[in-house]
Design an enzyme around this catalytic site. Structure first.
Site, PDB file in Angstrom:
ATOM      1  N   HIS A 158      54.873 112.809 -13.572  1.00 50.17           N
ATOM      2  CA  HIS A 158      54.994 113.739 -14.716  1.00 50.17           C
ATOM      3  C   HIS A 158      53.864 113.370 -15.797  1.00 50.17           C
ATOM      4  O   HIS A 158      53.991 112.518 -16.498  1.00 50.17           O
ATOM      5  CB  HIS A 158      56.248 113.712 -15.266  1.00 50.17           C
ATOM      6  CG  HIS A 158      57.482 114.004 -14.093  1.00 50.17           C
ATOM      7  ND1 HIS A 158      57.966 115.321 -14.245  1.00 50.17           N
ATOM      8  CD2 HIS A 158      58.355 113.423 -13.348  1.00 50.17           C
ATOM      9  CE1 HIS A 158      58.773 115.370 -12.914  1.00 50.17           C
ATOM     10  NE2 HIS A 158      58.921 114.098 -12.776  1.00 50.17           N
ATOM     11  N   LEU A 159      53.005 114.191 -16.178  1.00 49.10           N
ATOM     12  CA  LEU A 159      52.078 114.283 -16.892  1.00 49.10           C
ATOM     13  C   LEU A 159      52.137 115.036 -18.162  1.00 49.10           C
ATOM     14  O   LEU A 159      51.380 114.864 -19.178  1.00 49.10           O
ATOM     15  CB  LEU A 159      50.485 114.682 -16.320  1.00 49.10           C
ATOM     16  CG  LEU A 159      50.286 113.763 -15.150  1.00 49.10           C
ATOM     17  CD1 LEU A 159      48.734 114.079 -14.602  1.00 49.10           C
ATOM     18  CD2 LEU A 159      50.268 112.358 -15.087  1.00 49.10           C
ATOM     19  N   ASN A 178      66.599 109.110 -13.357  1.00 48.99           N
ATOM     20  CA  ASN A 178      67.598 110.297 -12.651  1.00 48.99           C
ATOM     21  C   ASN A 178      66.397 110.308 -11.346  1.00 48.99           C
ATOM     22  O   ASN A 178      65.326 110.534 -11.564  1.00 48.99           O
ATOM     23  CB  ASN A 178      67.662 111.549 -13.230  1.00 48.99           C
ATOM     24  CG  ASN A 178      68.656 112.343 -12.517  1.00 48.99           C
ATOM     25  OD1 ASN A 178      69.566 111.803 -11.931  1.00 48.99           O
ATOM     26  ND2 ASN A 178      68.647 113.685 -12.667  1.00 48.99           N
ATOM     27  N   HIS A 224      64.129 118.441  -5.092  1.00 44.07           N
ATOM     28  CA  HIS A 224      64.665 117.468  -6.113  1.00 44.07           C
ATOM     29  C   HIS A 224      65.868 116.820  -5.878  1.00 44.07           C
ATOM     30  O   HIS A 224      66.224 115.830  -6.341  1.00 44.07           O
ATOM     31  CB  HIS A 224      64.701 118.014  -7.456  1.00 44.07           C
ATOM     32  CG  HIS A 224      65.355 117.434  -8.501  1.00 44.07           C
ATOM     33  ND1 HIS A 224      64.698 116.359  -9.217  1.00 44.07           N
ATOM     34  CD2 HIS A 224      66.658 117.612  -9.528  1.00 44.07           C
ATOM     35  CE1 HIS A 224      65.527 115.855 -10.153  1.00 44.07           C
ATOM     36  NE2 HIS A 224      66.409 116.440 -10.315  1.00 44.07           N
ATOM     37  N   ASP A 264      61.035 120.388  -9.172  1.00 42.16           N
ATOM     38  CA  ASP A 264      61.634 118.985  -9.609  1.00 42.16           C
ATOM     39  C   ASP A 264      62.087 118.955 -11.011  1.00 42.16           C
ATOM     40  O   ASP A 264      61.563 119.513 -12.037  1.00 42.16           O
ATOM     41  CB  ASP A 264      60.625 118.125  -9.177  1.00 42.16           C
ATOM     42  CG  ASP A 264      60.949 116.662  -9.693  1.00 42.16           C
ATOM     43  OD1 ASP A 264      61.603 116.147  -8.851  1.00 42.16           O
ATOM     44  OD2 ASP A 264      60.518 116.047 -10.733  1.00 42.16           O
ATOM     45  N   HIS A 291      62.315 111.116  -4.490  1.00 47.06           N
ATOM     46  CA  HIS A 291      63.169 109.996  -4.974  1.00 47.06           C
ATOM     47  C   HIS A 291      64.491 109.886  -4.436  1.00 47.06           C
ATOM     48  O   HIS A 291      65.583 109.707  -4.932  1.00 47.06           O
ATOM     49  CB  HIS A 291      63.273 110.217  -6.509  1.00 47.06           C
ATOM     50  CG  HIS A 291      63.557 111.687  -6.897  1.00 47.06           C
ATOM     51  ND1 HIS A 291      64.706 112.402  -6.483  1.00 47.06           N
ATOM     52  CD2 HIS A 291      62.974 112.404  -8.058  1.00 47.06           C
ATOM     53  CE1 HIS A 291      64.452 113.375  -7.158  1.00 47.06           C
ATOM     54  NE2 HIS A 291      63.749 113.520  -8.177  1.00 47.06           N
ATOM     55  N   GLY A 333      64.153 108.339 -17.276  1.00 41.74           N
ATOM     56  CA  GLY A 333      62.680 108.344 -16.793  1.00 41.74           C
ATOM     57  C   GLY A 333      62.082 107.002 -17.098  1.00 41.74           C
ATOM     58  O   GLY A 333      62.680 106.325 -18.186  1.00 41.74           O
ATOM     59  N   ASP A 367      57.371 108.669  -9.513  1.00 41.67           N
ATOM     60  CA  ASP A 367      58.084 109.378 -10.515  1.00 41.67           C
ATOM     61  C   ASP A 367      57.967 109.234 -11.883  1.00 41.67           C
ATOM     62  O   ASP A 367      58.764 109.111 -12.636  1.00 41.67           O
ATOM     63  CB  ASP A 367      59.484 109.520 -10.129  1.00 41.67           C
ATOM     64  CG  ASP A 367      60.247 110.599 -10.753  1.00 41.67           C
ATOM     65  OD1 ASP A 367      59.898 111.565 -11.406  1.00 41.67           O
ATOM     66  OD2 ASP A 367      61.689 110.449 -10.770  1.00 41.67           O
TER      67      ASP A 367
END
Lengths: 436, 311
Positions: free
Chosen positions: A70-71, A286, A187, A160, A240, A332, A313
């Site tokens: 996740h950017l 998560n 997801h 996701d 995940h 996260g 993730d």
């Protein structure tokens, strides 16, 4: 030109794990040989200056490919952006990263796909490949223009962060995505079962009075999506995976020939719910950390190939968001800079996983599944490459992390085994832990 | 014993010796509380801040009273009127309180772990007045204090706690406190409110109240949050009351003169029938008095100086 002398090469694409001399020239892996003399190397260099690295005791392997990061750009640049995220990637040994679509706005059209791709090119570190959403606005009701987005550079499709709850929508997505050949990434979370839970439901959650998320919140969707992939013949990737039941379901589905791959996150391989304390929001993630038994199932699943790949993730958040009571902190873990080292220290060194398997799962397998370049050091291939020093140790420190985020459970702790040189297309982008 | 602790956060991490010391101190405090003129100079010049993020009349007033009797200056931050309602984080609020140089902070908050969160930031002591579903240590202490006043030492006795155990910080704190003091504890309720993972508290679980009652010295009914029904956790108040409501008839099954406790406020004719509720009013009032004594003891132990001997 680079000459890596007596380095241990791990290249699952060639089933190679042996000491070699490696030459890199013109952005490519030029040659590998058991040993080379200076004369031979100079002849090949044809006048180009040669930088020689005595790399005995170190490993070289293809740059890692992370299919789940996740950017946060566009929209949440206070947490991370594509530049800081791709710098963190190369510092951690990743030369290709896939950027998840749940930004603000979500990546649900070609213009946005091309924006992410372009920002990655502008940053100039790791290859950044956009994942598009499956549905418009991630609302779960209408498909995105998958073909157009693929032409714009999307590497996969995923809602996701927000599971597609409607099974018919998921079925249609698996059908339609056949036009692109790209996988649909699930997801794997039933939103009603997960509810507003905070950690895995079990003895630890009950003791601390933190609302639990049952393991079934993941596994029922894994079961559903496996059945849908089987029925449609669609291409499914499961994100995940964190429960024993999911691992068993995937193993059975693969035996039946379902077109599915699955990933596991390092934190699920290393930690379990018992490690969580009431105020340690760095471990709030998560899907939540599972039981000790889940952790063993995941390691076993990764070993036997049921789980195809490792993915971080990477989920950066600001310190002020994480410095809150457990229930109020976001889920996260930011992990691009620590993941490889943590896997080395907690899983490879104790003998739970071989380094060869780790590299296969974090480089070769993702390249194969997502149709990406990289994941190989075959002569002639682009030199996306990592030199790894198993003895290098470092304290994970706020001052040296290049990600904007500090939400790692390793903050202030020492880890051992780090990438000390990283090349992207033959360009050195990280040396001695410093991003160039 | 020499008191070492800066904060009171959960019974789980306290020793039997500490619990006994608190109960002993509370006994002295109760004597002071029963005096006609109840004002001590002991904590003169000390400041106690009540930080309540959840509505509470009983507990907040009890803490305020306890602080005032001991001579401390007490301030209540009512959350709806403070900057918290403008979205200030607990971290920032904690920093502000730190700057005001409070000596002790009493916190009630809807998030489990919030009391520990605050205690980690503050130099001041922190007393947990209820954090989410995690802990409510002062309630457990006043409950055991009341039980022992009625029944003598509780070691070896049997306590049944019935109701919404899953969501109850009172049940969790009581389970830890009672088992540390050698009490045989059974948690009772439907499987949706007493799920198997509650076994992690180290006490017995059952879904059959009638089967659990024989031999019980104390029966504690928890307050049922009526909105749990809408979440599907039980089908109706009627069926809940039928299975788990305390009635005079049902209480005969203990086979002895048991006492009934309730942390209040009661849902009459849900978890406790009218006649049982009426018959235990006196004891519930006694619990309120004991609550002030327990809180006086804790405030005194935390900020009363090094001697910790009540004059």
């Amino acid at each position: 030109m680079w000459w890596l002398k007596e380095v241990w090469v791990i290249d699952p694409s060639q089933s190679l794990s042996a000491p070699r001399d490696v030459l890199v020239k013109g952005g490519q892996v030029l040659e590998m040989a058991s040993s080379m003399t200076e004369e031979e190397v100079l002849t090949i260099a044809q006048g180009e200056p040669v930088e020689t690295i005595n790399a005995k005791g170190k490993f070289v392997f293809p740059g890692l490919i992370d299919v789940h990061t996740h950017l946060r750009e566009p929209g949440q640049e206070e947490k991370e952006d594509i530049l800081s995220g791709s710098r963190a990637a190369v510092r951690g040994g990743f030369t290709t990263i896939l950027a998840m679509a749940n930004t603000k706005p979500v990546i649900d059209n070609r213009a946005l796909v091309e924006f992410v791709l372009l920002q990655g090119v502008r940053a100039g570190y790791a290859h950044v490949l956009p994942i598009g959403t499956v549905t418009k606005g991630m609302q779960g009701s209408e498909l995105v223009e998958m073909v157009d987005m693929k032409e714009g550079g999307a590497a996969a499709f995923s809602d996701d962060g927000k599971n597609i709850q409607n099974a018919e929508m998921m079925r249609l997505a698996l059908e339609y995505a056949k036009l692109t050949g790209l996988p649909i990434i699930s997801h794997c979370e039933d939103k009603d079962l997960a509810g507003d839970g905070l950690m895995r439901r079990g003895v630890t959650s009950a003791r601390m009075g933190l609302k639990g998320i049952p393991a079934s919140a993941e596994s029922v969707i894994v079961a559903r999506d496996l059945l849908l992939a089987e029925e449609t013949g669609g291409k499914l990737h499961l994100a995940h995976i964190s429960t024993t039941e999911s691992v068993n379901l995937i193993r059975e589905a693969k035996a039946r020939g379902v077109n599915v791959t699955a990933e596991v996150n390092p934190h699920h391989l290393i930690f379990c719910d018992e490690d969580i304390t009431l105020t340690d929001t760095a471990l709030k993630v998560n899907p939540p950390l599972g039981s000790r038994g889940d952790r063993e199932s995941l390691i076993e699943g990764l070993r036997d190939g049921t789980l195809d790949m490792i993915a971080t993730d990477h989920a950066p958040h600001t310190q002020s968001e994480k410095t809150r009571p457990f229930a109020e902190a976001p889920f996260g873990i930011a992990s691009l800079e620590t993941a490889l080292s943590a896997v080395w220290q907690y899983l490879v060194l104790p003998g739970q996983l071989s380094l060869d398997r780790v590299i296969e799962a974090w480089s070769y397998s993702p390249a194969q599944r997502f149709g990406l370049s990289g994941g190989t050091l075959k002569p002639g291939s682009s030199a996306d490459m990592v030199l790894f020093d198993p003895d290098f140790s470092e304290v994970i420190d706020s001052a040296t992390l290049v990600s904007k985020a500090r939400n790692t459970p390793f903050l202030g702790k020492s880890l051992q085994g780090f990438p000390i040189m990283v090349w992207v297309e033959g360009q050195l982008v990280q040396r001695n832990r410093t991003v160039i | 014993m020499k008191w070492q602790r800066k904060d009171i956060l959960a019974i789980e991490d306290m020793s039997v010796e500490e619990i006994r010391h608190i109960l002993h101190t509370a006994k002295v405090m109760k004597e002071i509380l029963m005096r006609p003129i109840k004002k001590l100079p002991t904590l003169k010049g000390k400041s106690v801040v009540n930080l309540f993020y959840e509505a509470s009349t009983r507990t907040r007033t009890s803490f305020e009273m306890a602080g005032k009797v001991l001579g401390a200056d007490t301030t209540s931050i009512a959350v709806a009127q403070s900057s918290v309602s403008k979205g200030e984080s607990l971290y920032d609020t904690a920093k502000t309180i730190q700057a005001m140089r409070a000596d002790l902070v009493i916190i009630r908050h809807s998030s489990s772990g919030s009391a520990k969160f605050l205690a980690d930031i503050l130099d001041a002591g922190v007393i947990n007045a209820g954090d989410g579903q995690h802990a409510h240590p002062t309630q457990a202490l006043l409950d055991i204090f009341t039980m022992e006043e009625q029944l003598g030492e509780m070691d070896g006795k049997k306590v049944v706690i019935v109701g919404d155990v899953l969501h109850s910080r009172v049940a969790r704190s009581n389970a830890w406190c009672l088992q540390k003091l050698g009490v045989d504890v059974t948690l009772v309720g439907p499987p949706t409110l007493v799920p198997v993972e509650m076994a992690g508290l180290g006490v017995k679980l059952t879904h059959d109240l009638d089967g659990a009652l024989p031999g019980a010295d104390v029966v504690m009914a928890l307050r049922l949050q009526l909105e749990r029904q809408q979440s599907g956790l039980f089908p109706s108040l009627r069926e809940y009351s039928h299975l788990y409501g305390l009635t005079t008839e049902r209480l005969k099954k203990t086979g002895k003169q048991s006492i009934v406790l309730h942390p209040g406020p009661m849902n009459r004719n849900v978890e406790i029938s009218d006649d049982v509720a009426d018959s235990v009013e006196a004891l519930i009032e006694r619990q309120v008095t004991n609550g002030v004594a327990i809180r006086m003891a804790l405030i005194y132990l935390l900020i009363g100086g090094s001697g910790n001997v009540v004059a």
